[in-house]
Design an enzyme around this catalytic site. Structure first.
Site, short mmCIF file in Angstrom:
data_model
loop_
_atom_site.label_atom_id
_atom_site.label_comp_id
_atom_site.label_asym_id
_atom_site.label_seq_id
_atom_site.Cartn_x
_atom_site.Cartn_y
_atom_site.Cartn_z
N TYR A 138 0.86 -1.19 0.00
CA TYR A 138 0.00 0.00 0.00
C TYR A 138 0.90 1.23 0.00
O TYR A 138 1.88 1.29 0.75
CB TYR A 138 -0.88 0.00 1.25
CG TYR A 138 -1.76 1.23 1.40
CD1 TYR A 138 -2.83 1.46 0.54
CD2 TYR A 138 -1.53 2.16 2.41
CE1 TYR A 138 -3.64 2.58 0.68
CE2 TYR A 138 -2.34 3.28 2.57
CZ TYR A 138 -3.39 3.48 1.69
OH TYR A 138 -4.19 4.60 1.83
N ASP A 235 9.34 2.80 -0.35
CA ASP A 235 8.33 3.47 0.46
C ASP A 235 8.56 3.01 1.91
O ASP A 235 8.12 1.94 2.31
CB ASP A 235 6.94 3.08 -0.04
CG ASP A 235 5.84 3.76 0.78
OD1 ASP A 235 6.18 4.44 1.77
OD2 ASP A 235 4.66 3.58 0.44
N LYS A 263 4.72 8.62 9.05
CA LYS A 263 4.36 7.96 10.31
C LYS A 263 5.34 8.20 11.46
O LYS A 263 5.24 9.20 12.15
CB LYS A 263 4.17 6.46 10.05
CG LYS A 263 3.00 6.20 9.06
CD LYS A 263 2.43 4.83 9.20
CE LYS A 263 1.54 4.43 8.02
NZ LYS A 263 0.13 4.45 8.27
#
Ligand code: PLP
Length: 427
Positions: A138, A235, A263
């Site tokens: 994702y 990523d 994050k």
């Protein structure tokens, strides 16, 4: 007075502000407090939180040092939208120092913006069309990557968008390959190499729990991208700072061309970052004349930057990784023992602070392997954990996280709860 959750459903679609925040079996969840390893709701329920908001609060909720830095920033400068602040410079220097691939870096507010701009600049640099992603990864909500995350068995190997409203030609510009399959990567490059702008991957696909990457796979990606002139994008929105201050690239020794981050950088404040090779980063329009448009009203917002600097300082100065790695290992080993003692087929895996117990036998190399996971058991077990005040997101394949605020007593409690929850969930 109507319950807040009911009021929420009247004015917010589904009553929550992001997909996957509405939990079947846990109705009317209105969060009122979060501190350390716990959150509480309006009904007075308290949970030890292993969901961790999908990953940011590595230090625990409302870390006092991060909160103090944010409060101080609020007294100093808010958003002026022109020039740069000292905090932005310090944060950029810190990211460049820590993350091997980062020569230059730009801040965004979210991980999705970072991956969006990574793909845009890869296309700008190469003049090519195709993006390669992997089944199970994702990368945010934008169209080019909104496909093939948690796919049903019959959808694996076909384009499987996670949303309607995406143009088919956009989806067709993304090739989806199986993770950890070096041969599939070589084939894709042999066939389409001249038209591949970028390869993007979660170096550890944590959006389906945890698939650990094989070194040969990462080496193949690096070699094929270099040979074909394609941009390799790691990523590291989840792996960055959580698994290592330098991300998975520091662990694996494979340096991508671009890295996206988010994050855990700011322990819960909205930040993303995109960094990498200077020649690629210089294409962005933050440099006058840069052809790849880049903008964002809130990029580098001073309170968020202060949160990031305070978080990174603590990650460097205190034994955060040592603590969460030790506790994570204790939990993984303990859960494996619990499930084995109950004769429940399970594969407990993860890395460092991340753990996930699949209800299947191993291995877990590719997304296809995870199709063997017993989803009913996975979700049923986690719903039972809620009754013990333990919050692991009760959705299939979701990972859990340990923070610096979790203790050995929390781990003991989880392992006791696990024994009861697993035997009840098995029925
Ligand atoms: N990349 C990865 C690996 C993610 O896990 C996520 C979010 O879960 C994103 C990108 C998107 O980040 P954000 O939700 O901040 O837009």
């Amino acid at each position: 007075m109507k319950h807040l959750a009911e009021r929420a459903r009247q004015v917010i679609p589904g009553g929550v502000n992001s997909g996957q925040r509405s939990i079947p079996g846990l109705t009317d969840l209105v969060i009122t407090h979060a501190a350390g390893a716990r959150f509480r709701d309006s009904q007075g329920r308290e949970f030890v939180d292993y969901h961790a908001a999908f990953g940011p609060p590595l230090l625990g909720h409302n870390d006092p040092d991060v909160s103090a830095a944010v409060a101080e920033a609020g007294r100093t400068v808010d958003l002026c939208g022109v020039g740069v602040t000292a905090g932005e410079v310090e944060l950029a220097e810190t990211l460049a120092e820590l993350v091997p691939s980062v020569e230059k870096v730009l801040l965004t507010s979210t991980g999705s913006e970072a991956t969006f701009h990574a793909l845009r600049v890869a296309r700008a640099a190469t003049g090519r069309r195709l993006v390669v992603k992997f089944q199970g990864c994702y990368h945010g909500w934008h169209d080019a990557v909104s496909l093939n995350v948690i796919s049903a068995p019959e959808k694996v190997g076909t384009h499987d968008p996670i949303s309607t409203g995406i143009l088919p030609e956009v989806l067709q510009a993304t090739l989806v390959l199986p993770f950890n399959d070096a041969e599939a990567v070589r084939r894709a490059f042999a066939e389409h190499g001249d038209d591949i702008a970028a390869v993007i991957l979660e170096p550890v696909p944590h959006n389906v729990g945890c698939l650990l990457p094989e070194q040969e796979f990462l080496e193949t990606l690096r070699a094929e991208c270099t040979r074909a002139g394609s941009v390799l994008i790691f990523d590291e929105v989840i792996t960055g700072f959580r698994h290592h201050l330098g991300g998975w690239q520091a662990i694996s020794g494979i340096t991508p061309d671009l890295t996206t981050m988010g994050k855990a950088i700011a322990n819960g404040y909205p930040v993303g970052a995109l960094g990498g090779r200077a020649d690629l980063m210089e294409l962005f329009s933050s440099r006058p004349g840069g052809p790849a448009f880049f903008a964002g009203t809130y990029n580098g917002q001073p309170a968020v930057v202060a949160a990031a600097l305070a978080t990174l300082r603590k990650l460097r100065e205190e034994p955060v990784h040592e603590h969460v790695f030790r506790l994570g290992e204790r939990i993984r080993t303990g859960l494996a023992e619990v499930f084995a003692s109950l004769d429940i087929p399970a594969l407990v895996t993860g890395y460092g602070s991340v753990f996930v117990g699949y209800f299947m036998t191993g291995p877990a190399r590719t997304y296809d392997d995870l199709l063997r996971n017993d989803a009913n058991m996975f979700i049923g077990y986690r719903r039972r954990l809620l009754e013990h005040g333990v919050f692991e997101l009760p959705l299939n394949l979701k990972r859990s996280h340990v923070s610096y605020a979790h203790t050995d007593a929390d781990a003991d409690h989880l392992l006791e709860a696990a024994a009861s929850a697993a035997s009840l969930a098995r029925g």
